[in-house]
Design a protein around this motif. Structure first.
Motif, mmCIF file in Angstrom:
data_model
loop_
_atom_site.group_PDB
_atom_site.id
_atom_site.type_symbol
_atom_site.label_atom_id
_atom_site.label_comp_id
_atom_site.label_asym_id
_atom_site.label_seq_id
_atom_site.Cartn_x
_atom_site.Cartn_y
_atom_site.Cartn_z
ATOM 1 N N LEU A 1 0.909 -1.209 0.290
ATOM 2 C CA LEU A 1 -0.202 0.200 -0.077
ATOM 3 C C LEU A 1 0.815 1.233 0.024
ATOM 4 C CD1 LEU A 1 -2.607 -1.014 2.479
ATOM 5 C CD2 LEU A 1 -3.094 -0.729 -0.253
ATOM 6 N N SER A 2 2.058 1.182 0.661
ATOM 7 C CA SER A 2 2.903 2.278 0.694
ATOM 8 C C SER A 2 3.492 2.593 -0.783
ATOM 9 C CB SER A 2 4.096 2.068 1.851
ATOM 10 O OG SER A 2 3.634 1.941 2.950
ATOM 11 N N ILE A 3 3.693 1.661 -1.397
ATOM 12 C CA ILE A 3 4.317 1.853 -2.636
ATOM 13 C C ILE A 3 3.161 2.103 -3.867
ATOM 14 C CG2 ILE A 3 5.310 0.428 -4.706
ATOM 15 C CD1 ILE A 3 6.692 -1.262 -2.621
ATOM 16 N N GLU A 4 1.856 1.649 -3.870
ATOM 17 C CA GLU A 4 0.731 1.901 -4.468
ATOM 18 C C GLU A 4 0.409 3.414 -4.203
ATOM 19 O OE1 GLU A 4 -1.647 -1.564 -3.645
ATOM 20 O OE2 GLU A 4 -0.636 -2.661 -4.673
ATOM 21 N N SER A 5 0.564 3.810 -3.039
ATOM 22 C CA SER A 5 -0.152 5.605 -2.547
ATOM 23 C C SER A 5 0.413 6.130 -3.547
ATOM 24 C CB SER A 5 0.322 5.555 -1.205
ATOM 25 O OG SER A 5 1.697 5.879 -1.001
ATOM 26 N N ARG A 6 -0.169 7.667 -3.563
ATOM 27 C CA ARG A 6 -0.002 8.635 -4.208
ATOM 28 C C ARG A 6 1.426 9.442 -3.610
ATOM 29 N NH1 ARG A 6 -1.765 13.073 -1.427
ATOM 30 N NH2 ARG A 6 -3.371 12.695 0.079
ATOM 31 N N PHE A 7 1.757 8.973 -2.535
ATOM 32 C CA PHE A 7 2.809 9.637 -1.411
ATOM 33 C C PHE A 7 4.342 9.465 -2.048
ATOM 34 C CE2 PHE A 7 -0.686 8.799 1.495
ATOM 35 C CZ PHE A 7 -1.132 9.942 1.472
ATOM 36 N N SER A 8 5.020 10.434 -2.017
ATOM 37 C CA SER A 8 6.324 10.548 -2.483
ATOM 38 C C SER A 8 7.252 9.752 -1.453
ATOM 39 C CB SER A 8 6.954 11.728 -3.045
ATOM 40 O OG SER A 8 6.821 12.466 -1.541
ATOM 41 N N LYS A 9 7.070 9.852 -0.304
ATOM 42 C CA LYS A 9 7.611 9.280 0.697
ATOM 43 C C LYS A 9 6.700 8.797 1.762
ATOM 44 C CE LYS A 9 12.362 8.917 0.689
ATOM 45 N NZ LYS A 9 12.636 9.148 -0.691
ATOM 46 N N VAL A 10 6.740 7.609 2.508
ATOM 47 C CA VAL A 10 5.843 7.106 3.573
ATOM 48 C C VAL A 10 7.053 6.916 4.689
ATOM 49 C CG1 VAL A 10 4.391 5.487 4.443
ATOM 50 C CG2 VAL A 10 4.379 6.008 1.960
ATOM 51 N N TYR A 11 6.611 7.799 5.831
ATOM 52 C CA TYR A 11 7.502 7.849 7.180
ATOM 53 C C TYR A 11 6.646 6.892 8.193
ATOM 54 C CZ TYR A 11 10.265 11.511 4.714
ATOM 55 O OH TYR A 11 11.025 12.154 4.138
ATOM 56 N N LEU A 12 7.031 5.813 8.359
ATOM 57 C CA LEU A 12 6.456 5.044 9.507
ATOM 58 C C LEU A 12 7.250 5.314 10.731
ATOM 59 C CD1 LEU A 12 6.274 2.108 7.138
ATOM 60 C CD2 LEU A 12 4.345 3.669 7.761
ATOM 61 N N MET A 13 6.553 5.609 11.784
ATOM 62 C CA MET A 13 7.022 5.890 13.236
ATOM 63 C C MET A 13 6.109 5.132 13.945
ATOM 64 S SD MET A 13 6.750 10.085 12.874
ATOM 65 C CE MET A 13 7.833 10.380 14.257
ATOM 66 N N ILE A 14 7.229 4.319 15.169
ATOM 67 C CA ILE A 14 6.785 3.632 15.907
ATOM 68 C C ILE A 14 7.172 3.976 17.315
ATOM 69 C CG2 ILE A 14 6.403 1.103 16.775
ATOM 70 C CD1 ILE A 14 6.796 0.071 13.999
ATOM 71 N N SER B 1 12.767 -4.876 4.850
ATOM 72 C CA SER B 1 12.060 -3.855 4.218
ATOM 73 C C SER B 1 12.998 -2.841 3.371
ATOM 74 C CB SER B 1 10.961 -3.103 4.884
ATOM 75 O OG SER B 1 11.680 -2.049 5.873
ATOM 76 N N GLU B 2 14.241 -2.715 3.995
ATOM 77 C CA GLU B 2 15.157 -1.661 3.327
ATOM 78 C C GLU B 2 15.193 -2.101 1.716
ATOM 79 O OE1 GLU B 2 19.942 -0.340 3.832
ATOM 80 O OE2 GLU B 2 19.382 -2.299 4.849
ATOM 81 N N SER B 3 15.070 -3.206 1.230
ATOM 82 C CA SER B 3 15.573 -3.555 -0.081
ATOM 83 C C SER B 3 14.213 -3.316 -0.854
ATOM 84 C CB SER B 3 15.918 -4.677 -0.280
ATOM 85 O OG SER B 3 15.346 -5.858 0.116
ATOM 86 N N LEU B 4 13.036 -3.139 -0.269
ATOM 87 C CA LEU B 4 11.568 -3.199 -1.054
ATOM 88 C C LEU B 4 11.529 -1.973 -1.533
ATOM 89 C CD1 LEU B 4 9.814 -5.440 1.692
ATOM 90 C CD2 LEU B 4 11.040 -6.171 -0.220
ATOM 91 N N SER B 5 11.701 -0.754 -1.038
ATOM 92 C CA SER B 5 11.284 0.463 -1.645
ATOM 93 C C SER B 5 11.934 1.380 -0.968
ATOM 94 C CB SER B 5 9.845 0.880 -1.458
ATOM 95 O OG SER B 5 9.448 2.064 -2.136
ATOM 96 N N TYR B 6 12.399 2.782 -1.967
ATOM 97 C CA TYR B 6 13.014 3.891 -1.292
ATOM 98 C C TYR B 6 12.055 4.874 -0.696
ATOM 99 C CZ TYR B 6 10.957 6.290 -5.418
ATOM 100 O OH TYR B 6 9.995 6.779 -6.331
ATOM 101 N N LYS B 7 10.784 4.419 -1.106
ATOM 102 C CA LYS B 7 9.633 5.392 -0.639
ATOM 103 C C LYS B 7 9.511 5.214 0.793
ATOM 104 C CE LYS B 7 5.834 5.834 -2.657
ATOM 105 N NZ LYS B 7 4.418 5.643 -3.231
ATOM 106 N N ILE B 8 9.906 4.188 1.560
ATOM 107 C CA ILE B 8 9.638 3.678 2.876
ATOM 108 C C ILE B 8 10.598 4.255 3.886
ATOM 109 C CG2 ILE B 8 8.725 1.984 4.551
ATOM 110 C CD1 ILE B 8 7.521 0.731 2.035
ATOM 111 N N LYS B 9 10.423 5.051 4.965
ATOM 112 C CA LYS B 9 11.441 5.472 5.794
ATOM 113 C C LYS B 9 10.821 4.933 7.435
ATOM 114 C CE LYS B 9 14.646 7.834 5.057
ATOM 115 N NZ LYS B 9 15.730 7.735 4.615
ATOM 116 N N TRP B 10 11.694 4.585 7.993
ATOM 117 C CA TRP B 10 11.445 4.040 9.619
ATOM 118 C C TRP B 10 11.944 5.070 10.541
ATOM 119 C CZ3 TRP B 10 7.749 0.049 10.163
ATOM 120 C CH2 TRP B 10 7.289 -0.639 9.201
ATOM 121 N N LEU B 11 11.080 5.285 11.598
ATOM 122 C CA LEU B 11 11.624 5.904 12.674
ATOM 123 C C LEU B 11 11.140 5.308 14.112
ATOM 124 C CD1 LEU B 11 12.198 9.860 13.374
ATOM 125 C CD2 LEU B 11 11.593 8.337 15.035
#
Length: 354
Positions: free
Chosen positions: A201-214, A234-244
């Motif tokens: 869903l993060s990849i398919e979304s309209r967003f340029s980056k998805v920041y996921l915070m836990i 997940s590091e190798s799955l998409s440049y769009k996704i960043k975790w904090l």
């Protein structure tokens, strides 16, 4: 060859019919997960589908949890977290595709949740100011709440908040993916299916980056290890996704998240910055207390000095002592201060230095 008079057609105008003259307009077909509307699809149909998806996902709403937490915690003073965003680990995480993860860790009561709240505001402000088209989804773990203390709940919350911010694009995909995992409920594969759903869903979304915070990842009591493994992979799955993520410096989390590629940010090893923040916090708390209890300048200074000497970087201890002092008579203030045990020293500095 089929008789052309009986061949069905879609005239792309929302009407489904045949050359024989039969037309279906605005008809709803029931499918496994949700109705499919032929023609006249509108906001009402989308709202119904959205409610059905929420019912099937059964998430908590992280926005409500965030509001509750904000109401129960003292806010950090404006600018007291500026050292975090100026730290090289944060700046590298923010500015580049790699590293994909930033881990902020420290002992209990060090203000990690307050930092997370502050960083959410910081990221949201930057995204709005730059018009980058990015988005933030978040989750606050809590070990004492069965709704918030397991990995499946974390993923459900992140998915829910992501979709809530891009319903138009993601709702059809979400419905399809929920149908795919329908039979996995309660099984060992559910976590992996939900993680894949979050990534897709993060990849398919309209967003340029998805920041996921836990926040408070150490308070995830169930399936923490596989969740950490999925986050790493997940590091190798998409440049769009960043975790904090924030947590205490527990060995399982440290071994999974600490690496040269994914640097951590230690509150113990940044004790100077933390001390400045907590001194500002103490000043604000004592000023409020002095106004409430009508302390004179000498008593106010004594209380502030005592708290600064004993706090050891523990925001939670300062807040607790000040709360207790609200119920103490002004004349008994100094006598009662000595009755509060100093907070235990965090073992994390030693573990970091080993």
């Amino acid at each position: 060859m089929a008789d052309r008079s009986s061949v069905q057609r879609n005239d792309l105008s929302g009407q489904f019919g045949s050359n024989g003259g039969t037309q279906l307009n605005g008809v709803v077909f029931e499918t496994r997960g949700a109705p499919v509307n032929i023609g006249h699809a509108g906001s009402e149909d989308q709202a119904t589908l959205y409610k059905q998806c929420i019912r099937d996902l059964r998430p908590t709403d992280p926005r409500i949890d965030k509001r509750r937490i904000e109401g129960s915690k003292d806010k950090l003073l404006q600018g007291s977290c500026s050292w975090v965003v100026n730290d090289t680990a944060f700046q590298s995480w923010w500015a580049h595709n790699d590293p994909h993860l930033l881990w902020i860790h420290g002992g209990p009561g060090k203000g990690k949740t307050m930092i997370m709240l502050s960083l959410y505001s910081e990221l949201s402000s930057r995204i709005e100011a730059t018009g980058s088209g990015a988005v933030v989804s978040y989750f606050f773990c809590q070990s004492t709440d069965p709704r918030l203390n397991h990995a499946v709940a974390v993923l459900r919350g992140l998915i829910f908040l992501l979709v809530a911010q891009d319903k138009k694009t993601l709702l059809p995909h979400w419905r399809e993916k929920l149908d795919e995992i329908e039979d996995l409920e309660g099984g060992s594969n559910l976590l992996y299916a939900l993680f894949k759903m979050l990534i897709d869903l993060s990849i398919e979304s309209r967003f340029s980056k998805v920041y996921l915070m836990i926040d408070a990842l150490d308070e995830c009591n169930s399936e923490l290890s596989p969740l950490l493994g999925e986050i790493n992979r997940s590091e190798s799955l998409s440049y769009k996704i960043k975790w904090l993520v924030t947590s205490r410096n527990e060995s399982l989390i440290r071994e999974s998240l600490s690496s040269h590629e994914c640097p951590g940010l230690s509150l113990e090893l940044n004790s100077t910055h933390v001390s400045q923040a907590i001194n500002a916090f103490i000043g604000a708390k004592v000023a409020k207390l002095a106004q409430m209890k009508q302390y004179d300048s000498d008593l106010k200074a004594q209380v502030e000095k005592y708290l600064s000497d004993k706090a050891g970087g523990i925001f939670l201890w300062v807040a607790s002592v000040c709360k207790e002092l609200e119920a103490v008579r002004k004349l008994d203030t100094m006598d009662n201060l000595g009755k509060f045990p100093a907070p235990p020293k965090s073992p994390e500095r030693n573990s970091q230095e080993r």
